[in-house]
Design an enzyme around this catalytic site. Structure first.
Site, PDB file in Angstrom:
ATOM      1  N   SER A  92     -16.275  -1.771  -1.696  1.00 44.43           N
ATOM      2  CA  SER A  92     -15.740  -0.596  -2.414  1.00 44.43           C
ATOM      3  C   SER A  92     -16.733   0.567  -2.472  1.00 44.43           C
ATOM      4  O   SER A  92     -16.737   1.344  -3.422  1.00 44.43           O
ATOM      5  CB  SER A  92     -15.313  -0.987  -3.838  1.00 44.43           C
ATOM      6  N   GLY A  93     -17.596   0.665  -1.462  1.00 42.89           N
ATOM      7  CA  GLY A  93     -18.525   1.789  -1.387  1.00 42.89           C
ATOM      8  C   GLY A  93     -19.920   1.465  -1.876  1.00 42.89           C
ATOM      9  O   GLY A  93     -20.849   2.250  -1.668  1.00 42.89           O
ATOM     10  N   TYR A 126       0.854  -1.198   0.000  1.00 45.17           N
ATOM     11  CA  TYR A 126       0.000   0.000   0.000  1.00 45.17           C
ATOM     12  C   TYR A 126       0.885   1.243   0.000  1.00 45.17           C
ATOM     13  O   TYR A 126       1.829   1.307   0.788  1.00 45.17           O
ATOM     14  CB  TYR A 126      -0.889   0.056   1.241  1.00 45.17           C
ATOM     15  N   LEU A 143     -22.105  -0.609  -0.754  1.00 45.86           N
ATOM     16  CA  LEU A 143     -23.074  -0.803   0.323  1.00 45.86           C
ATOM     17  C   LEU A 143     -23.374   0.466   1.110  1.00 45.86           C
ATOM     18  O   LEU A 143     -24.200   0.449   2.020  1.00 45.86           O
ATOM     19  CB  LEU A 143     -22.578  -1.904   1.267  1.00 45.86           C
ATOM     20  N   THR A 144     -22.709   1.563   0.768  1.00 46.01           N
ATOM     21  CA  THR A 144     -23.012   2.826   1.442  1.00 46.01           C
ATOM     22  C   THR A 144     -24.306   3.440   0.923  1.00 46.01           C
ATOM     23  O   THR A 144     -24.860   4.351   1.540  1.00 46.01           O
ATOM     24  CB  THR A 144     -21.888   3.852   1.237  1.00 46.01           C
ATOM     25  N   GLY A 145     -24.771   2.961  -0.248  1.00 41.81           N
ATOM     26  CA  GLY A 145     -25.973   3.537  -0.848  1.00 41.81           C
ATOM     27  C   GLY A 145     -25.690   4.773  -1.677  1.00 41.81           C
ATOM     28  O   GLY A 145     -26.614   5.388  -2.223  1.00 41.81           O
ATOM     29  N   PHE A 188     -12.793  -5.429   2.290  1.00 39.81           N
ATOM     30  CA  PHE A 188     -13.836  -5.018   1.328  1.00 39.81           C
ATOM     31  C   PHE A 188     -15.217  -5.114   1.986  1.00 39.81           C
ATOM     32  O   PHE A 188     -16.189  -5.541   1.374  1.00 39.81           O
ATOM     33  CB  PHE A 188     -13.793  -5.871   0.059  1.00 39.81           C
TER      34      PHE A 188
END
Length: 316
Positions: A217-218, A53, A220-222, A213
């Site tokens: 990668s976002g 990273y 499930l944030t809606g 995960f």
């Protein structure tokens, strides 16, 4: 905040682990320091990173995340109060091969220790399997590092069922260190990789589990409602396959609970993982302070049996 024991180690983690993959990539050093102040202030004591990273950012060569974490704790002076987990096995070159040979591990650990500005790593993961190095060689390298005090405990990420079982068997038969924590991809949209086999191995062998995960990668944030929302963005390659009927059902189930509870969909998605069998703590990251609200929601709100079942059915 009740801490969770990582496997059979003496490490007790907050119920949510912060993913340091964003440091030096989508978050610069100054903002990373500010985020770390807030994260630790919330009671999160476990930071997950890797030597590779954030190699993929323009101008980076790898190790940037470790470097930022090292500088931060050097300034604070209380590194021993926190869990720092990092990984080995990925190549620092974009087209390089994965490598978990003893020679590679022994060099990589010194580089990680230097970047992290510490004498020891609390939890050192095999990041990816090279599928050719004998498991005994890899575990033997870790045995030496543990004996030298450079590593406290070891974990594995992304190993196949066969290689994980072979590693655990070698630990028993050869007196080698045992993987204490496993790190799988796991979320409401990606359940099979963990639930179909690996989970049973982890539970049967008392392995802690830290999922990555966790927010897909976002997805499930809606924040995204259709594939059109991510077209042309850096997230398209990760999210484009999620916008099917199953994905829509998951988002609807999350929204229904979110509207009823008045908490974020991200907080609900993280809490779902925290209440799933075999899970110790999910790993999640944010790039902005305001998004840490979902972490608090996940740690402070328990989902009912009915809410869990609704999410299970939507994601089955």
């Amino acid at each position: 905040m009740k801490k969770k024991q990582l496997g059979k180690t003496e490490l007790y983690s907050s119920p949510l682990i912060f993913g340091g993959n964003v440091f030096g990539w989508t978050v610069n050093e100054k903002d990373s320091f500010d985020l770390l102040d807030e994260i630790l202030g919330m009671g999160i004591n476990d930071i997950d990173t890797a030597d590779v990273y954030s190699r993929w950012a323009d101008g980076n060569s790898g190790g940037e995340s470790e470097t930022i974490i090292g500088k931060y704790f050097q300034q604070r002076g209380d590194r021993d109060k926190y869990i720092i987990a990092t990984k080995v096995g990925s190549s620092m070159k974009p087209d390089g091969d994965k490598d978990i040979s003893k020679d590679h591990i022994m060099k990589a650990v010194e580089d990680s220790l230097k970047r992290l500005k510490t004498d020891y790593i609390d939890l050192y993961y095999t990041h990816w399997d090279d599928e050719k190095t004998p498991v005994e060689e890899t575990l033997g390298a870790y045995q030496q590092l543990i004996k030298e005090g450079k590593v406290r405990y070891i974990g594995a990420s992304n190993l196949s069922e066969d290689r994980l079982k072979a590693s655990l068997q070698a630990s028993k038969e050869e007196g080698l260190p045992k993987y204490e924590v496993f790190q799988p991809e796991y979320s409401l949209v990606q359940r099979d990789k963990f639930e179909n086999g690996i989970r049973d191995i982890c539970m049967d062998n008392n392995l802690g589990v830290a999922s990555y995960f966790s927010l897909a990668s976002g997805f499930l944030t809606g924040k995204y409602s259709s594939v059109e929302d991510v077209k042309g963005s850096s997230r398209e390659m990760f999210l484009k396959d999620y916008f099917d009927e199953r994905g829509k059902k998951i988002l609807k189930a999350l929204k229904d609970i979110s509207d009823h509870r008045n908490i974020s969909q991200a907080g609900i998605a993280l809490r779902w993982i925290m209440q799933r069998p075999g899970i110790t703590a999910p790993i999640a990251s944010v790039t902005k302070s305001k998004h840490l609200k979902s972490f608090k929601e996940a740690m402070e709100n328990e989902l009912s049996k009915e809410e869990m079942e609704n999410l299970n059915q939507a994601s089955s």
